[in-house]
Design a protein around this motif. Sequence first.
Motif: not given
Length: 591
Positions: A528-537, A567-582
Amino acid sequence: MSRLVVLALLWATCLLPCLSAKSIFVSPDGNGSACQQEAPCALPVAVQSSAAGAEILFLPGNYTLNGTVIIAVNMTLRSADGGDVSIHALQEDGSHNMSPIFSIQAAVELIGLKFRGCSSGCMSGISTSPGSFLTAKNCSFEDFQPQKSWPGVAISLMSQEARFEHCRFSSNVATGSLITGGAISITPSCESDAVYSFSDCLFVDNSIQGDFNGPSLSLSGGAIGLNQECKRKSPWLSTQVKFLRTNFTSNSINVAPGFSAGVVEKMMRGGGISATLRKRFAQVTVQDCVCNGNTVSQTIGLHGVSAEGGAIFMETDTDSSTLDIATSLFTANSAQGGNLESQAREFGAHGFGGALMYRGAGKIRLSSSNFVSNEAISGTGGGIRGDGAGGAVYIDFGSLRVGTRIPQADADFDVLSIDASTFTLNSVRTTTAPNPLTDAAATGGAVSVYFGYGVAEASFDVRSSVFTQNSAFAEANDAPAGGAVAVTWDDQIDRVGSVISDSIFRENVVRADSGGRSNAVPRGGAIVMRVRSAQNIDAPQFFNVSFIGNMAQASSCVACGGGSAVGGALSVYRDSTVFISLPKQPGLIRE
């Protein structure tokens, strides 16, 4: 009454005529004055009478000392011809005097000596003063267990340099509420560089026992505790600590029954090693070492105690500091901060880093190392949240910077790099008291990383590594994340990034028993990867990564996270929303 035996002053002020011979012999019952093999001296006479550069040779036997031996000139003390030499610490009046056997004030080398304590009213082993230099080779320090509160019951180091080779430290116990270092306590000056090395040594069954009813509890380093909290920043000065081919087995920090409810600060850090280094460049190396069965835990369920780093804890606030762990093995270490018994008076407590916890700033590299069956446990009760993070490894790159902002020109990368390492059967879990008033998190069955607050750039990279059957499990109101790996990038980070390549994630699981709460959502069976920063991503990058049989499992809600239907393998998101698609590129990610 205990006697203080002054065994050496400066050569020019010897109380007895200084011996000119370089080799001086002593024996347990020696009473000679020439100090030769055929007529050996007593140890106090020999040391007191020796010139700088002398070599004191111990004939075999048991040496019992009732007073401190002060060594104030450079010399070597060693076993003659490798004979069995034991130096025993006793107090003639049972006064619990904590004076040491040897007080070292010069450059002293100890070779082939055995130092032994006792369980009641004993002296401590060795103390060194600022400006001294201790070398110990083929020595042992065993059974120092004084009843009086005292750090470093075997060795208390205030010198800036010490070297240990082929030494054994076993069954040494320090007792109290504010203890740094069970067997060895290191408190160097902030005014100069410091260097410490441990090669081919063994630390087994050393511990700190917390049993004092006071306003705070701070226990650090069941075997070795280093504390250097400087008040002004001196990045041009360094502290270097090296552990080479050294074994840490079954060292621990424990809390015994008897704590009062008034204890408000409760920290236990580093069942094997704890190093706190502030305002200076710190470099810690762990190479070809074994850490097995070291623990930080409480033994009762009355009060929660935060446990950090079952085997190793390190804290530093200097961005250029480094921790390098290479070709080492970590097995069955644990950080148990949770209350394992459900009682009405219990408090929540954190369990961070079953094998390793690092807090602060800097660069960490884990290479060619194996982490097996390590565990972090937390508990929630009394309305106080208790989080569990990093069954094997927890890295906190943010909490020391809360409320501060480091200008980008002055800040550096914070980096965690994992190369050619394996993580197997590690776990993080939360235990929950009856009717909890809050939730808690279990993140990163193997590795949990937090970046935040004033970091210029934050990077998490994994190369050629394998994560197998790691797990994150949470009870009741808890929200688990990352069966193998959990990464959070918080606010005020200028740039974030992650590259995971040539690695395998197999049969990792994140699981929640939601207790009827629909928002207890497990995320990322493997990552799981969670991003909260609003800077350069920079979006996380995955190259030639395999996800096989990972699972996100919940009792009353649909598990979140990407991956196959099993089952889930990978979750990458910004807080509660999906951040990227692989990216859908052949060979990029295999399910």
